[in-house]
Structure formats: structure tokens, C-alpha cells
Design a protein around this motif. Structure first.
Motif, PDB file in Angstrom:
ATOM      1  N   GLY A 195      10.148 -15.645  -0.537  1.00 42.92           N
ATOM      2  CA  GLY A 195       8.969 -15.182  -0.163  1.00 42.92           C
ATOM      3  C   GLY A 195       8.905 -13.838   0.021  1.00 42.92           C
ATOM      4  N   VAL A 196       7.405 -13.596   0.137  1.00 44.84           N
ATOM      5  CA  VAL A 196       7.059 -12.005   0.265  1.00 44.84           C
ATOM      6  C   VAL A 196       6.030 -11.678   1.321  1.00 44.84           C
ATOM      7  N   VAL A 197       6.251 -10.600   2.101  1.00 47.52           N
ATOM      8  CA  VAL A 197       5.529 -10.195   3.160  1.00 47.52           C
ATOM      9  C   VAL A 197       4.795  -8.554   2.928  1.00 47.52           C
ATOM     10  N   TYR A 198       3.359  -8.777   3.027  1.00 44.64           N
ATOM     11  CA  TYR A 198       2.679  -7.785   3.037  1.00 44.64           C
ATOM     12  C   TYR A 198       2.259  -7.401   4.426  1.00 44.64           C
ATOM     13  N   HIS A 199       2.166  -6.080   4.995  1.00 42.15           N
ATOM     14  CA  HIS A 199       1.832  -5.660   6.225  1.00 42.15           C
ATOM     15  C   HIS A 199       0.746  -4.870   6.465  1.00 42.15           C
ATOM     16  N   ASP A 200      -0.047  -5.170   7.237  1.00 37.84           N
ATOM     17  CA  ASP A 200      -1.423  -4.256   7.668  1.00 37.84           C
ATOM     18  C   ASP A 200      -0.951  -3.096   8.147  1.00 37.84           C
ATOM     19  N   VAL A 201      -1.622  -1.859   7.465  1.00 40.34           N
ATOM     20  CA  VAL A 201      -1.341  -0.561   7.948  1.00 40.34           C
ATOM     21  C   VAL A 201      -2.863   0.324   7.890  1.00 40.34           C
ATOM     22  N   THR A 202      -2.740   1.047   8.874  1.00 43.52           N
ATOM     23  CA  THR A 202      -4.225   1.797   8.804  1.00 43.52           C
ATOM     24  C   THR A 202      -3.966   3.393   8.714  1.00 43.52           C
ATOM     25  N   GLU A 203      -2.409   3.692   8.631  1.00 40.67           N
ATOM     26  CA  GLU A 203      -2.108   5.323   8.294  1.00 40.67           C
ATOM     27  C   GLU A 203      -0.578   5.319   8.038  1.00 40.67           C
ATOM     28  N   ARG A 204      -0.231   6.575   7.662  1.00 37.24           N
ATOM     29  CA  ARG A 204       1.213   6.586   6.985  1.00 37.24           C
ATOM     30  C   ARG A 204       2.258   6.298   8.005  1.00 37.24           C
ATOM     31  N   LYS A 205       1.939   6.591   9.271  1.00 36.08           N
ATOM     32  CA  LYS A 205       3.182   6.322  10.334  1.00 36.08           C
ATOM     33  C   LYS A 205       3.499   4.679  10.267  1.00 36.08           C
ATOM     34  N   TRP A 206       2.496   4.077  10.035  1.00 33.98           N
ATOM     35  CA  TRP A 206       2.647   2.872  10.262  1.00 33.98           C
ATOM     36  C   TRP A 206       3.228   2.104   9.116  1.00 33.98           C
ATOM     37  N   VAL A 257      -0.529   6.966   1.931  1.00 39.76           N
ATOM     38  CA  VAL A 257       0.744   5.628   1.480  1.00 39.76           C
ATOM     39  C   VAL A 257       1.098   4.913   0.458  1.00 39.76           C
ATOM     40  N   GLY A 258       0.320   5.755  -1.014  1.00 35.09           N
ATOM     41  CA  GLY A 258       0.486   5.161  -2.106  1.00 35.09           C
ATOM     42  C   GLY A 258       1.716   5.724  -2.876  1.00 35.09           C
ATOM     43  N   ASP A 259       2.406   6.737  -1.894  1.00 33.49           N
ATOM     44  CA  ASP A 259       3.897   7.356  -2.787  1.00 33.49           C
ATOM     45  C   ASP A 259       4.865   6.692  -2.087  1.00 33.49           C
ATOM     46  N   LEU A 260       4.965   5.488  -1.514  1.00 31.63           N
ATOM     47  CA  LEU A 260       6.117   5.023  -0.988  1.00 31.63           C
ATOM     48  C   LEU A 260       6.791   4.029  -1.774  1.00 31.63           C
ATOM     49  N   GLY A 261       6.398   3.658  -2.976  1.00 36.35           N
ATOM     50  CA  GLY A 261       7.071   2.838  -3.999  1.00 36.35           C
ATOM     51  C   GLY A 261       6.578   1.340  -3.490  1.00 36.35           C
ATOM     52  N   LEU A 262       5.672   1.080  -2.566  1.00 32.89           N
ATOM     53  CA  LEU A 262       5.107  -0.361  -2.449  1.00 32.89           C
ATOM     54  C   LEU A 262       3.692  -0.553  -2.980  1.00 32.89           C
ATOM     55  N   PRO A 263       3.496  -1.913  -3.725  1.00 36.08           N
ATOM     56  CA  PRO A 263       1.880  -2.033  -3.742  1.00 36.08           C
ATOM     57  C   PRO A 263       1.097  -2.018  -2.530  1.00 36.08           C
ATOM     58  N   VAL A 264      -0.334  -1.345  -2.744  1.00 36.34           N
ATOM     59  CA  VAL A 264      -0.964  -1.304  -1.574  1.00 36.34           C
ATOM     60  C   VAL A 264      -2.528  -2.027  -1.977  1.00 36.34           C
ATOM     61  N   VAL A 265      -2.884  -3.022  -1.151  1.00 36.30           N
ATOM     62  CA  VAL A 265      -4.102  -3.751  -1.183  1.00 36.30           C
ATOM     63  C   VAL A 265      -5.082  -3.157  -0.488  1.00 36.30           C
ATOM     64  N   CYS A 266      -6.369  -2.909  -0.972  1.00 40.42           N
ATOM     65  CA  CYS A 266      -7.475  -2.241  -0.181  1.00 40.42           C
ATOM     66  C   CYS A 266      -8.214  -3.234   0.618  1.00 40.42           C
ATOM     67  N   ALA A 267      -8.153  -2.935   1.824  1.00 41.49           N
ATOM     68  CA  ALA A 267      -8.926  -3.748   2.832  1.00 41.49           C
ATOM     69  C   ALA A 267     -10.216  -3.042   3.509  1.00 41.49           C
ATOM     70  N   GLY A 268     -11.319  -3.534   3.276  1.00 46.86           N
ATOM     71  CA  GLY A 268     -12.589  -2.887   3.682  1.00 46.86           C
ATOM     72  C   GLY A 268     -13.338  -2.400   2.818  1.00 46.86           C
ATOM     73  N   LEU A 283       5.195   3.696   7.110  1.00 46.10           N
ATOM     74  CA  LEU A 283       6.922   4.035   7.373  1.00 46.10           C
ATOM     75  C   LEU A 283       7.570   2.985   8.047  1.00 46.10           C
ATOM     76  N   LYS A 284       6.952   2.443   9.016  1.00 41.42           N
ATOM     77  CA  LYS A 284       7.655   1.644  10.064  1.00 41.42           C
ATOM     78  C   LYS A 284       7.671   0.321   9.109  1.00 41.42           C
ATOM     79  N   ALA A 285       6.571   0.021   8.626  1.00 41.45           N
ATOM     80  CA  ALA A 285       6.753  -1.184   7.761  1.00 41.45           C
ATOM     81  C   ALA A 285       7.719  -1.141   6.615  1.00 41.45           C
ATOM     82  N   LEU A 286       7.668   0.039   5.970  1.00 38.64           N
ATOM     83  CA  LEU A 286       8.834   0.168   5.011  1.00 38.64           C
ATOM     84  C   LEU A 286      10.315   0.136   5.264  1.00 38.64           C
ATOM     85  N   ASP A 287      10.347   0.337   6.581  1.00 43.66           N
ATOM     86  CA  ASP A 287      11.979   0.259   7.328  1.00 43.66           C
ATOM     87  C   ASP A 287      12.135  -1.123   7.477  1.00 43.66           C
ATOM     88  N   SER A 288      11.282  -1.952   7.924  1.00 42.88           N
ATOM     89  CA  SER A 288      11.264  -3.259   7.914  1.00 42.88           C
ATOM     90  C   SER A 288      11.569  -4.397   6.666  1.00 42.88           C
TER      91      SER A 288
END
Length: 342
Positions: A123-134, A169-180, A136-141
């Protein structure tokens, strides 16, 4: 713009990089299934499925599966302020995995335990974030992607615009989905052109015949403009994007002095959030599914600016796909569309 496979399309096994975001209380089985059947992916919201729409969780998933064989996803709000709720969420995730769900969107908290369970079965997990600090925490998880919730979103919106958030957040090596803020095929194409791997939409899918939201709610979305979206703290203690109504004006937008004091203390904050959560669950259920009443709280994002008709959910997916892939088969744009009663 021609549509090339994006990481979201590969991760979710979908034909159009479009997520119907989990919405309380609007994520009923028929809406979730319709989006998936059309080539996007509908996301199950467990509290909506069970508390609002009355299904045993496993039976609700099987109801959706009876409507579509295409992939569906699940939202897991994983903040652990309540042990009882956390245990229930663990059980829901186990059931979802047993029933074949392989795409998860997590919100709040540390999603490592969800990642571990999902990865064990591919399975695959995407995580909701609103700024870089969150992020980074998601990346660590160990998450596999990010849902970038921007300031144009409905519900609990972020503080950054779509481009600014992607820059963070676009430089963290993860795909980013636009929400909003996406409420038209053109805006969908613009988000992908900006560099997003896909789009998550909620408000536009409320204004569909498949959604069980009230006609009053749908009419409010059609009538609203971007300037009618305001942020209120009165329902959940943190800013919530809603349509401005006389009721919202009457009660005001700011939390009261006692609530603000409660939300400043670590232990008090948990207690206050539990209170707010219980109250908002009841309030939003009533306000969103019944005819217009004295307490009109309708969540919506700034995408209302371009939503002017009730369309089938599948037609929204098709129009968005057509906007980025001119080689797709023509959609049924000339089909008579559903309309609300006057």
C-alpha cells in the motif's frame, strides 16, 4: 497539455490524477464509487461512512465495491487525543487492508504506523501538509506522497497559496497533490502545469447528484463567490473555511475567551479539541444533510467561484481529464445535466 502518467496515477492506479477528498459528512458511498469508476479515486471518510450514513465499516466498503471495481482510498485522521478513537482507527485501517484498499490519505499526527501497515501489503500513504515543517515530519515517517492543503481549500485550510506551498515542499523528493481552489477544468490543468502530481477536490464534488448533501447546501455552493468564503473558529477552535451565511455573521468568527484560554494549555487543549470534535461532528451532520435551517454551517473552499451547475461526479472527472489530455475520447459534455430545484 498532454497527460503523461504522474506519480499519483501510478501510486493510486488511476487514469486521471484526481482525488475526491474525504469530506465529513459528505463522503457517501455513491459519491466515492462514482469518482473511482470514472477514473479518479474516491476517498472513504470512516466517520461519515459509519456515523452519518449508517454503515458497519466493512459492509460500507463492500457497498462501494459493489458499485465499482476500480481503486478506492481511505482517509485516516490519526491525531491520538483519544485512545478510544485511535483504537477504532487502527481497526478501520486493518479492515480496509483486508478489503483490498491500498491507497491511504493521513491527516494530523505521525503516520509511521499507517505506513508500516500499508507497506506490508504493497500500500501507499499520502499525508496532508500545510507547510514545510509538517512535510519534513511526514517524510521522516516514510510517507510516499504529500497532499498540499493550501489557503484556498475548504474545511481546515492552510495559510499558503498553491505556488508558495509547492515551492516549500516540492524539493523533498515526494509527489505533491494540490488541495484547494480547483473548481474548473482549467484550474485543474493549471495545477498540473505548476508541477503538482495531481489534484484533490472536495467542494466541486459536493455539487453532484451522487452526493447526499442537502439541496440547500448545493445551492449555496452554486450561488457563492470566492469572497463569500470566510474562516471561523467557532466550530472547531481552529479556522474552518465555510460559506458566509446570516448565521455565521450572527455568531461571529472568533472563538470565545474561554475557548482561547483552553486551547493554549497542553492538557486543556486536548480536552477542548475533544469537546469541539464531538460538537462539530453533530453540528455538521445536521447542517449539511438537512434542508436550510437556523444554523447554516456549510464547509466550502474558494473554488466556489467557478462552480455554477450540478454535474455528475463522473462528468467532473472526465472534464478534468479532457483538459489535460486532448487525445482522450470526447466526454459527454452535451448530455443534459442535473439541476437543483429552484
Amino acid at each position: 497539455m498532454s497527460l503523461s502518467p504522474t506519480p499519483l496515477m501510478r501510486d493510486a492506479d488511476i487514469a486521471v490524477p484526481l482525488i475526491c477528498g474525504a469530506m465529513y459528512p459528505c463522503s457517501n458511498p455513491e459519491l466515492v464509487a462514482a469518482v473511482s469508476e470514472a477514473g479518479g479515486i474516491g476517498i472513504v471518510q470512516p466517520v461519515s461512512l459509519t456515523y452519518v450514513h449508517g454503515y458497519d465499516f466493512r459492509e460500507g466498503l463492500r457497498r462501494i465495491r459493489a458499485l465499482t471495481s476500480k481503486p478506492v482510498g481511505m482517509n485516516a485522521l490519526i491525531e491520538s487525543s483519544s485512545r478510544v478513537y485511535h483504537a477504532r482507527m487502527e481497526r478501520w485501517i486493518d479492515i480496509a487492508l483486508e478489503e483490498g484498499i491500498r491507497f491511504f490519505v493521513t491527516s494530523l499526527g505521525k503516520p509511521r504506523w499507517v505506513v508500516d501497515r500499508a507497506e506490508a501489503v504493497g500500500g501507499v500513504v499520502y499525508h496532508d501538509v500545510t507547510e514545510r515543517k509538517w512535510a519534513l515530519k511526514a517524510l521522516d515517517s516514510g510517507v510516499h506522497g504529500l497532499i498540499g492543503v493550501n489557503r484556498r481549500a475548504g474545511g481546515h485550510a492552510g495559510a499558503l497559496g498553491p505556488a508558495e506551498l509547492l515551492d516549500q515542499v516540492g524539493d523533498l523528493g515526494l509527489p505533491v497533490v494540490c488541495a484547494g481552489g480547483v473548481g474548473s477544468p482549467g484550474e485543474f490543468a493549471d495545477a498540473l502545469a505548476l508541477g503538482y502530481a495531481g489534484v484533490q477536490m472536495g467542494t466541486w464534488f459536493i455539487a453532484t447528484p451522487e452526493c447526499r448533501a442537502s439541496d440547500a447546501y448545493k445551492r449555496a455552493i452554486l450561488d457563492a463567490r470566492e469572497s463569500d468564503i470566510v474562516l471561523t473558529e467557532r466550530l472547531s477552535g481552529v479556522p474552518l473555511a465555510v460559506i458566509r451565511t446570516p448565521y455565521v455573521d450572527r455568531i461571529g468568527l472568533k472563538a470565545g475567551p474561554l475557548a482561547r484560554w483552553m486551547l493554549r494549555g497542553r492538557q486543556r487543549k486536548k480536552l477542548m479539541r475533544t469537546f469541539y470534535w464531538a460538537r462539530s461532528v453533530r453540528h455538521l451532520k445536521k447542517a449539511s444533510l438537512r434542508a436550510a435551517g437556523p444554523a447554516e454551517y456549510w464547509q466550502a473552499g474558494r473554488s466556489v467561484e467557478h462552480i455554477r451547475e450540478v454535474l455528475p461526479a463522473g462528468e467532473i472527472v472526465r472534464r478534468c481529464g479532457d483538459a489535460v489530455d486532448p487525445d482522450r475520447a470526447p466526454s459527454t459534455r452535451d448530455r443534459p445535466q442535473a439541476e437543483l430545484p429552484p
